[in-house]
Write a protein that holds these residues in place. Structure first.
Motif, PDB file in Angstrom:
ATOM      1  N   PRO A 169       0.858  -1.191   0.000  1.00 41.23           N
ATOM      2  CA  PRO A 169       0.000   0.000   0.000  1.00 41.23           C
ATOM      3  C   PRO A 169       0.893   1.240   0.000  1.00 41.23           C
ATOM      4  O   PRO A 169       1.782   1.345   0.849  1.00 41.23           O
ATOM      5  N   ASP A 178      -9.382   6.436   8.318  1.00 40.71           N
ATOM      6  CA  ASP A 178     -10.286   5.814   7.338  1.00 40.71           C
ATOM      7  C   ASP A 178      -9.644   5.743   5.958  1.00 40.71           C
ATOM      8  O   ASP A 178      -9.855   4.777   5.217  1.00 40.71           O
ATOM      9  N   GLU A 179      -8.873   6.764   5.605  1.00 44.19           N
ATOM     10  CA  GLU A 179      -8.215   6.762   4.287  1.00 44.19           C
ATOM     11  C   GLU A 179      -7.127   5.709   4.205  1.00 44.19           C
ATOM     12  O   GLU A 179      -6.985   5.029   3.185  1.00 44.19           O
ATOM     13  N   VAL A 181      -6.897   2.825   5.748  1.00 45.82           N
ATOM     14  CA  VAL A 181      -7.396   1.447   5.655  1.00 45.82           C
ATOM     15  C   VAL A 181      -8.000   1.158   4.288  1.00 45.82           C
ATOM     16  O   VAL A 181      -8.309   0.007   3.988  1.00 45.82           O
ATOM     17  N   GLN A 182      -8.130   2.170   3.452  1.00 47.54           N
ATOM     18  CA  GLN A 182      -8.669   1.952   2.110  1.00 47.54           C
ATOM     19  C   GLN A 182      -7.602   2.011   1.019  1.00 47.54           C
ATOM     20  O   GLN A 182      -7.916   1.938  -0.166  1.00 47.54           O
ATOM     21  N   VAL A 183      -6.324   2.151   1.400  1.00 47.10           N
ATOM     22  CA  VAL A 183      -5.252   2.182   0.412  1.00 47.10           C
ATOM     23  C   VAL A 183      -4.966   0.753  -0.030  1.00 47.10           C
ATOM     24  O   VAL A 183      -4.413  -0.055   0.717  1.00 47.10           O
ATOM     25  N   VAL A 184      -5.374   0.440  -1.257  1.00 49.02           N
ATOM     26  CA  VAL A 184      -5.242  -0.927  -1.765  1.00 49.02           C
ATOM     27  C   VAL A 184      -3.790  -1.190  -2.161  1.00 49.02           C
ATOM     28  O   VAL A 184      -3.141  -0.379  -2.816  1.00 49.02           O
ATOM     29  N   SER A 185      -3.271  -2.335  -1.760  1.00 51.61           N
ATOM     30  CA  SER A 185      -1.905  -2.712  -2.092  1.00 51.61           C
ATOM     31  C   SER A 185      -1.760  -2.953  -3.583  1.00 51.61           C
ATOM     32  O   SER A 185      -2.686  -3.417  -4.251  1.00 51.61           O
ATOM     33  N   GLN A 564      -6.184  -5.970   7.601  1.00 49.59           N
ATOM     34  CA  GLN A 564      -6.659  -5.097   6.527  1.00 49.59           C
ATOM     35  C   GLN A 564      -7.750  -5.724   5.668  1.00 49.59           C
ATOM     36  O   GLN A 564      -8.546  -5.015   5.067  1.00 49.59           O
ATOM     37  N   GLU A 567      -9.227  -7.867   0.414  1.00 46.39           N
ATOM     38  CA  GLU A 567      -9.565  -6.941  -0.670  1.00 46.39           C
ATOM     39  C   GLU A 567      -8.577  -5.771  -0.717  1.00 46.39           C
ATOM     40  O   GLU A 567      -8.283  -5.241  -1.790  1.00 46.39           O
ATOM     41  N   ILE A 568      -8.084  -5.380   0.426  1.00 50.47           N
ATOM     42  CA  ILE A 568      -7.116  -4.292   0.517  1.00 50.47           C
ATOM     43  C   ILE A 568      -5.687  -4.834   0.345  1.00 50.47           C
ATOM     44  O   ILE A 568      -4.841  -4.220  -0.307  1.00 50.47           O
TER      45      ILE A 568
END
Length: 575
Positions: A169, A178-179, A181-185, A564, A567-568
């Motif tokens: 990520p 919140d941002e 935890v949404q950073v996709v690897s 995480q 999906e992330i």
């Protein structure tokens, strides 16, 4: 607002940066943590420089044993240059690396992930503090330099994550919880390029302090980043600039030291050959500033070091130094019965043994300790009595990054449980590495002659007989024979030459596995090495097999996926 809310993903444990958390909740809920510095204190010239030094300090992987940047385990053991060493039971986690049996729950990937993301976190904290600071003492030039150093370091940590895991990520400063935890690897090569490019374009050419990244260190690392993506034309451009114009921090033009051995001698740290090095010091009152990466990799029970017998060179590595008419055996026939270098496996130190008398590249005895050859200035290597378990780990000892007897009170730190904490820097990028990367880029873009000249520049230093390992009577310790290459007959020969030259020149320095993978030859090469080592060390290599695509990358630590979600943070293929 929130400067940088860290998740367990990052495992930040630094006291220096531990106070950089605050939220926009009601005032009566805001309680400053005891023993931590508020951002208003740190967003000053002195505070930001201090946090930047903390980002540099993580280069050694403090607190995460396999998170350091030397890659002696991740690059050299995994690349077939060495086995674990010691015995079967000691630090058994490394057995999984030797045998290519890592799992998502293994320690090594978790240590690596955590240590590198600690470095990412510290680098981002510098950038966030810089954006918040209104300190008039920070000039525009200071701001540009600090941003360049922080982005260089962030790029380094992400480069290591990318070559180890193939994804990560990409976190930037100022993200909310919140941002984050949404950073996709995902693949982060473009982000690494952008950070190194900024540093290359904006850092000064020279700096007043050793150890800081300058323009040329950034250019060398940018070139390496291109090479890992087979972007040979841009790599050639930037690497040529470094070779032709690069300077050390004190303004000395980069070059090769006269002696190959001195590239690993603490008395020659920050030399003209050091493009970027992890700094170390000894006897300062704490081992926290010494080199922690090689602390296990000394002679077990004997001086130097006294512990712990790890990182013993492989048969394949040693045999690859065999020469014929002064040139290496490009057909990999060096492991054959007729070419194999004589060793003392199973022979007691008190029993007679005759060292190999055939032709050998002189860099072997600067890189590997073997029986009958001087082990630096300590003594003649006695063989089995220097080895903790010869039947498990083989007959060879590591030699690079080992201090001399004459340096015992200066280079070695005598204040801890072992003298293996040393003041020997680790060169993350050595000038010969840059020369050979440029040689490869020239060859891959069609200029075989330019590539040959660069390879020969590296070989010419090794050829100087004034720098051979010598016996007490002044005679060479072995039959050293090395010559320069004549023009290559074709592309295949040129490729084989530069690839083997990287092995000989850079052995034990953490590059080999990552080179094999970027060349697309990891599976056949490593299984060839496994088959060879099993003949001599069956227990160490029991069950070893390299399988693609699984073993090309580390597994993502299962604990991170649990935090995480897949999906992330998706698992790598094969695990």
């Amino acid at each position: 607002m929130q400067l940088y809310k860290r998740l367990p993903l990052l495992f930040v444990g630094s006291l220096l940066v531990g106070g950089l958390l605050w939220t926009c909740s009601d005032d009566f809920l805001e309680v400053s943590p005891k023993g931590a510095l508020a951002p208003s204190v740190l967003a000053t010239e002195a505070g930001i420089e201090g946090v930047l030094l903390g980002a540099y300090a993580q280069l050694g992987g403090r607190g995460n044993y396999f998170g350091g940047s030397s890659n002696w385990a991740n690059g050299s053991i995994q690349g077939g240059e060495a086995n674990k060493g010691t015995d079967d039971g000691d630090f058994s986690d490394i057995n999984e690396l030797v045998r290519y049996q890592l799992q998502p729950t293994s320690r090594i990937p978790a240590d690596r992930w955590n240590g590198l993301f600690e470095g990412v976190s510290r680098s981002n904290q510098v950038l966030e503090l810089l954006s918040l600071s209104e300190d008039p003492l920070l000039t525009d030039a200071d701001r540009t330099r600090i941003e360049g150093e922080a982005r260089f370091l962030r790029a380094h940590y992400y480069f290591q994550l990318q070559i180890s895991f193939g994804q990560a990520p990409f976190l930037t400063p100022g993200l909310t919880l919140d941002e984050i935890v949404q950073v996709v690897s995902g693949d982060v090569w473009s982000e690494i390029e952008a950070d190194f490019m900024y540093a290359y374009n904006n850092l000064p050419e020279t700096l007043p302090e050793d150890g800081r990244a300058n323009k040329w260190a950034a250019g060398a690392y940018l070139g390496k980043t291109y090479m890992h993506q087979s972007k040979y034309e841009p790599a050639k451009t930037v690497l040529r600039d470094v070779v032709d114009n690069g300077q050390t921090t004190n303004g000395q033009k980069y070059g090769l030291l006269d002696s190959y051995a001195n590239a690993f001698n603490g008395d020659f740290d920050n030399s003209l050959e050091s493009v970027f090095a992890i700094q170390a010091a000894a006897n300062s009152g704490t081992t926290n500033v010494a080199n922690p990466d090689f602390v296990l990799n000394f002679i077990q029970g004997n001086k130097p070091g006294g512990c712990c017998g790890f990182f013993q060179p492989s048969y394949d590595l040693v045999n690859s130094f065999r020469t014929e008419d002064g040139l290496p055996l490009l057909d990999n026939s060096y492991n054959s019965a007729s070419n194999k270098i004589a060793d003392d496996l199973g022979i007691a130190s008190s029993d007679p043994f005759t060292p190999d008398t055939g032709p050998i590249d002189p860099r072997l005895d600067h890189s590997v300790g073997r029986r009958g050859i001087p082990y630096l200035d300590w003594q003649i290597h006695p063989g089995k009595s220097f080895i903790r378990d010869q039947g498990y780990a083989g007959p060879y000892s590591p030699k690079k990054f080992v201090f001399r007897q004459s340096q015992e009170s200066t280079i070695a730190d005598g204040t801890s449980w072992t003298a293996g904490y040393t003041a020997i820097n680790y060169n993350l990028i050595r000038f010969s590495d840059v020369l050979l990367l440029l040689a490869e880029a020239e060859i891959e873009t069609g200029d075989l002659e330019a590539g040959r000249e660069l390879i020969n520049q590296v070989r010419a230093r090794a050829k100087d007989d004034e720098n051979f390992v010598m016996m007490d009577d002044g005679s060479p310790a072995a039959n050293y024979s090395i010559e320069l290459y004549e023009p290559f007959s074709d592309l295949d020969m040129a490729r084989k030459a530069v690839r083997l030259e990287r092995k000989l020149e850079l052995s034990g320095e953490g590059h080999r596995f990552f080179d094999l993978r970027r060349w697309g030859i990891a599976e056949p090469e490593l299984n060839r090495i496994i088959d060879n080592e099993k003949q001599y060390l069956p227990l160490a290599y029991a069950g070893a097999e390299f399988v693609t695509p699984q073993d090309l990358l580390y597994p993502i630590p299962q604990g991170q996926i649990d935090l995480q979600g897949p999906e992330i943070l998706p698992q790598n293929p094969g695990y």
